[in-house]
Motif scaffolding. Sequence first.
Motif, PDB file in Angstrom:
ATOM      1  N   LEU A 345       0.835  -1.205   0.000  1.00 48.03           N
ATOM      2  CA  LEU A 345       0.000   0.000   0.000  1.00 48.03           C
ATOM      3  C   LEU A 345       0.868   1.253   0.000  1.00 48.03           C
ATOM      4  O   LEU A 345       1.958   1.257   0.561  1.00 48.03           O
ATOM      5  CB  LEU A 345      -0.854   0.069   1.279  1.00 48.03           C
ATOM      6  CG  LEU A 345      -2.050  -0.842   1.458  1.00 48.03           C
ATOM      7  CD1 LEU A 345      -1.609  -2.240   1.839  1.00 48.03           C
ATOM      8  CD2 LEU A 345      -2.977  -0.297   2.526  1.00 48.03           C
ATOM      9  N   THR A 346       0.341   2.324  -0.567  1.00 47.09           N
ATOM     10  CA  THR A 346       0.974   3.632  -0.420  1.00 47.09           C
ATOM     11  C   THR A 346       0.941   3.987   1.068  1.00 47.09           C
ATOM     12  O   THR A 346      -0.067   3.749   1.724  1.00 47.09           O
ATOM     13  CB  THR A 346       0.142   4.707  -1.158  1.00 47.09           C
ATOM     14  OG1 THR A 346      -0.137   4.232  -2.460  1.00 47.09           O
ATOM     15  CG2 THR A 346       0.871   6.030  -1.213  1.00 47.09           C
ATOM     16  N   HIS A 347       2.035   4.500   1.592  1.00 55.36           N
ATOM     17  CA  HIS A 347       2.019   4.871   3.009  1.00 55.36           C
ATOM     18  C   HIS A 347       2.886   6.087   3.247  1.00 55.36           C
ATOM     19  O   HIS A 347       3.735   6.442   2.413  1.00 55.36           O
ATOM     20  CB  HIS A 347       2.499   3.704   3.873  1.00 55.36           C
ATOM     21  CG  HIS A 347       3.885   3.255   3.552  1.00 55.36           C
ATOM     22  ND1 HIS A 347       5.004   3.848   4.075  1.00 55.36           N
ATOM     23  CD2 HIS A 347       4.332   2.264   2.729  1.00 55.36           C
ATOM     24  CE1 HIS A 347       6.081   3.245   3.602  1.00 55.36           C
ATOM     25  NE2 HIS A 347       5.710   2.285   2.765  1.00 55.36           N
ATOM     26  N   GLY A 348       2.669   6.714   4.391  1.00 53.83           N
ATOM     27  CA  GLY A 348       3.476   7.871   4.768  1.00 53.83           C
ATOM     28  C   GLY A 348       4.726   7.429   5.495  1.00 53.83           C
ATOM     29  O   GLY A 348       5.101   6.257   5.462  1.00 53.83           O
ATOM     30  N   GLU A 349       5.389   8.378   6.159  1.00 55.12           N
ATOM     31  CA  GLU A 349       6.664   8.085   6.812  1.00 55.12           C
ATOM     32  C   GLU A 349       6.574   8.119   8.335  1.00 55.12           C
ATOM     33  O   GLU A 349       7.555   7.872   9.025  1.00 55.12           O
ATOM     34  CB  GLU A 349       7.725   9.112   6.362  1.00 55.12           C
ATOM     35  CG  GLU A 349       8.027   9.078   4.872  1.00 55.12           C
ATOM     36  CD  GLU A 349       8.508   7.706   4.403  1.00 55.12           C
ATOM     37  OE1 GLU A 349       9.250   7.045   5.168  1.00 55.12           O
ATOM     38  OE2 GLU A 349       8.114   7.287   3.293  1.00 55.12           O
TER      39      GLU A 349
END
Lengths: 442, 479
Positions: A345-349
Amino acid sequence: MSRAKETQQVTDAVEQALSFAKAAGAEAAATASIDDGQTVACRMQELETLEFHRSQQLSISVYQNQCKGSASTSDLSKGAIQEAVNAALQIARFTSEDKCTGLADASLMATEIEDMDLYHPAEHSAEAAIATVLECEKTAMDFDDKIDNSEGASYTSSAGTGAYANTHGFISAKSGTSFSLSCCVISKDDAGMQRDYWYSSERKIDQLDSAERIGKKAAERAIRRLSPQKLSTREAPVLFSADIAKTLVGHIFSALSGRAIYQEASFLLDQVGKSLLPDGIDIWEEPHLKQGHNSSSCDREGVATSQSKIIEDGKIARYLLSSYSARRLGLETTANAGGTRNVRLTHGEKNLDEMLHSMGTGLLATELIGSSVNIVNGDYSRGVSGFWVENGEIAFPVEELTVAGNLKDIYAGLVEIGGDLDQRGNFHTGSWLLDKLTIAGG
Amino acid sequence: MKDTVSTSDLLQQAALTEQHLQQLMGILSGPNIDDADIYYQAARHESWVLEDGIIREGSFNLDSGIGMRSISGEKTGFAYSDQIDMSVLTEVASNARAIVKAGQSGSLPNWHQNEKITPLYQAKDVLSSMDEDGKIALLREMDAIARETDSRVKQVTASLSCVHENILVATLAGNLVADSRPLVRMNISVIVEENGRREQASYGGGGRFGYQHFIDNKLTSVYAKEAVRQAVVNLEAVGAPAGGMPVVLGPGWPGILLHEAVGHGLEGDFNRKGSSAFSGRIGEQVAAKGVTVIDDGTLEERRGSLSVDDEGTKTQATTLIEDGILVNYMQDRMNARLMDMSLTGNGRRESYAHLPLPRMTNTYMNAGEHNPQEIIESIDKGLYAVNFAGGQVDITSGKFVFSASEAYLIENGKVTTPVKGATLIGNGPESMGRISMIGDDFALDSGVGVCGKEGQGVPVGVGQPTLKIDQITVGGTEA
C-alpha cells in the motif's frame, strides 16, 4: 527427504492423476504437495512439546462436458490417485453443466516459471530450537515482576514442495521454507490478568527477529494492558495499529472477490472506477518478489501473474477474478485464483508516536476480537481493546469496547497510513488513522 | 441397538495388527513416560454445492493417518504420518519418544477395552446412506422452497456435506477402543433484495445421523424458510444501538454465550496453567443463582456428541456450574492427571495430525421457570438477540464477544424494530453474574457449531433457554 526427490514425487503424482483423467476423456487440473515441519515449545522454562509434522495431499478437478468434479487424498500411491480420479469423475456425472466452468484459457498460462528464491532450509537441531524458545520466554519472564505466568514460547520450521499441472500441458513446481518464533505471556496486577504475544515469521531463518526482541515485545505488550478502563459510548477518531489494519485491507478484497461480485453479494458492486479510499492511495500486488510471502509466477490455475494495482489513486481499479468468476462476469481472469500475492500500500513516513500526534485525542486499537463484518452491505462491528489517547499521548489502556460503522464510510474516512509497517505475512501496511467510528462502551 | 465398529475391523482396514500396536507402544513408552497413545483415523468426506440453481460443485476427500504421542510430566512428544507402513510408523514413534532422552523401551500392554461403550450413533457408512440423486434432490428442494417462499429472494446457495470417520485409540495402559462417527450438515444461504437494498442470511443444521433424517423431519423446508425469514427481517433493520443495556437472548443457538463466556475458561489446560479468569475458583460463586451449566457428550446423534473421546475415554454429562457455583472443569487425560482430577471424556483432536486438548462437546444451560414473554416485559429499553454468527473469548482477561445476526429493540416491554448485526461484548464471570431471569423454553441448537482452539476445529453443540442479562455492551452505531 531431499527437495529434488519430493519435487519428483509431487510432479509424478500430478502427472499420474492427469493421465488417468485424460484416459477417461476429461480435461483436468491437479495439485500435489508434501510438507514437513517441526515445532518446539516451552512453558515456564521447561520444554513442553516437541512435534514432528509430515503431510502430503493430492487434489484433482476434472471437467467432463462442462461438468466439474473434485477429489483429494492423503495417499500418493498410484492406486489411491486412480481412486481419487475415479471419485472426481463419478461426481462430475451428477454436477450440472456450467458453460463457465473449466480450465483457464491455454493462452493465459505462465510461460516462464521464475525461481522466487523461497527455499532456504536451515540446519537447526532440536537442541538449538529448545535453547531459542527458552531464551525467548526467559527474556519475557525476566522483563518485569508483573509478568506472572506464561503460555510459553514456540518455534516452528517447515518446508513444503508443491506442483500444479493441467491438461493444457502446463506444469509448475516450487518449494518454500518458513520459520516462525512466538512468545505469549501473562501479566498480573490487582485488577486482574492480561495476556499478549508477539511473533516473527520469515522464509529465511536468519531473518527472524531475535528471541530476545520477541520476548521483550511480548512482555511489554502484556504489561501495558494492565488495569484497563472502559470508555463511555462516543464517536471518536480511531488509529488501527499496523498488525490489525491488515484486516481492513482484507475486507476490501472480500468485497472485490469474483464470487461476491457475480452473486451480487458485495457492498462494492458496480464500483470499479469509483472512489473508495482517499486520493493518492494505491493498493497493489507484487507476485514476483524474491523471497516474498506469497510469490509465484502463476496463480492456482497456471495463469501468469504480474504486478498490478487493485486500488489506484483511491479508486477501485479491478475485481479479484479467477477464470470461473471472470467468465460469469464476461471479463478476463486477473490471476487471482487462490487469492492475492504480496500486497503493498501507499504509506506515509510517520512512526506510531507521530501517528498518535496526528490523531490527537482518540482510540488506539491494538486488538480485535469477534467479527460482525457484513460484506453484502458493509456493516462493521467488532470487539476491540487498546489505549485511549489524549493530545497524542497514551492516557490509559481500555477494553470491553466495540468499534462500529459502515465500511464505505470507514474507507472514505481514512486520514493517513503510517510508515510503521508490519512486514509479516501477505499484506504489508502501516497503521491506519480513521477520522471517526462509533465506540460502544459500558 | 446401533451398529458398531470393532477394533479388529479397524486394524484390518489399516492393515495393522495388535502386535504392531504393541511394537509401537514399546517404542513410545519407557521410564519417565507417564502416558502414551496411538491414534488411527480414516475419514471420508463429501460435499455438494448448489449455486444459481445448478449443482456447481461436488468433492470427495479421503484422509487417513496415525498420530502418536509420549507424555512425561508436562512434556509431550508428538509425531504423525499419513503413510501407514510399519517402517515409517516406527520412525514416527521414535520421534514422539524423543521428548525424553534415551532409556530402554517400555513393557508391552495387553490390549483390552476399559469400559463398555454404548454407541450414540450408527457406524453404518453415512456417505452411502443415500444415493447421489437423492442428495442433489435435497439441495434442489431447498432452492425451490426458498424461491417460492418470497419473490424478493435473488440468490440461493445450498450445500450438503458429510464426513464419516473411523478412529482407533490405543493407550499406554492397554485401553484399545474403536469408534465410527457419522456427521452430516445441510445449509442454505439466501440474498434478498428490495428497493435496491440487499441482505443475506443463512440457516442449517445436522448431526451424527444419515441423510434420511433431513427428509423424515422435512428439514429442507424448515431451513429454507428460516433463512428467507431472517434475510427479510434484515431488510427492515435499522442501525443497532451502541452502549451498555439489558439484553435478552433467545433459546437454542444463542447458547454460544455459554460456550464463550464460561465454556473455554473451564477447560482443564487453562486452569492447570492458571491462565483462565476461572482458575482456582472451584467452589466459588461464578454465576448468578439459578444458573446451571452442563457439558454433555452423551446426547444421542447430536453434532457435539461422542461415544468415546479421542483418548479412548467414555464421554459423560459433566456439571460445570451448579446453581451459580463452579463445580468442575473439563479434562483430557494429561490435564486430569496433572491436576489430580477425574477424567470427563473431553479429550478431543481435529485429526490424527493434531494433539488432543480438553474441548467442549454439547454445552448448555438448564431451563428456569420464567415465561419468555414475562422476561421481555421486564425490560423498558434493551435488545432481544435471537441469532448469532459466532463468538470469541480471551480466557485470561475473561472478555468475550458474540456477533448477533438477528436482533430487535425491546421498547416498553415489547419486541419492536429489527436492528442490524452487531457485536456484543462482555466479561465472562461478570456477565454470568448478571443473568437475572432464566426462561422455561430450553432448546438445543440445530447442529452447526464449529469450535476453534489452537488452530484445531471440532464440531460442538450449544443450548439454553431464553435468558436476561441485566447489562452487556452492544456494539451498534446509534449512540
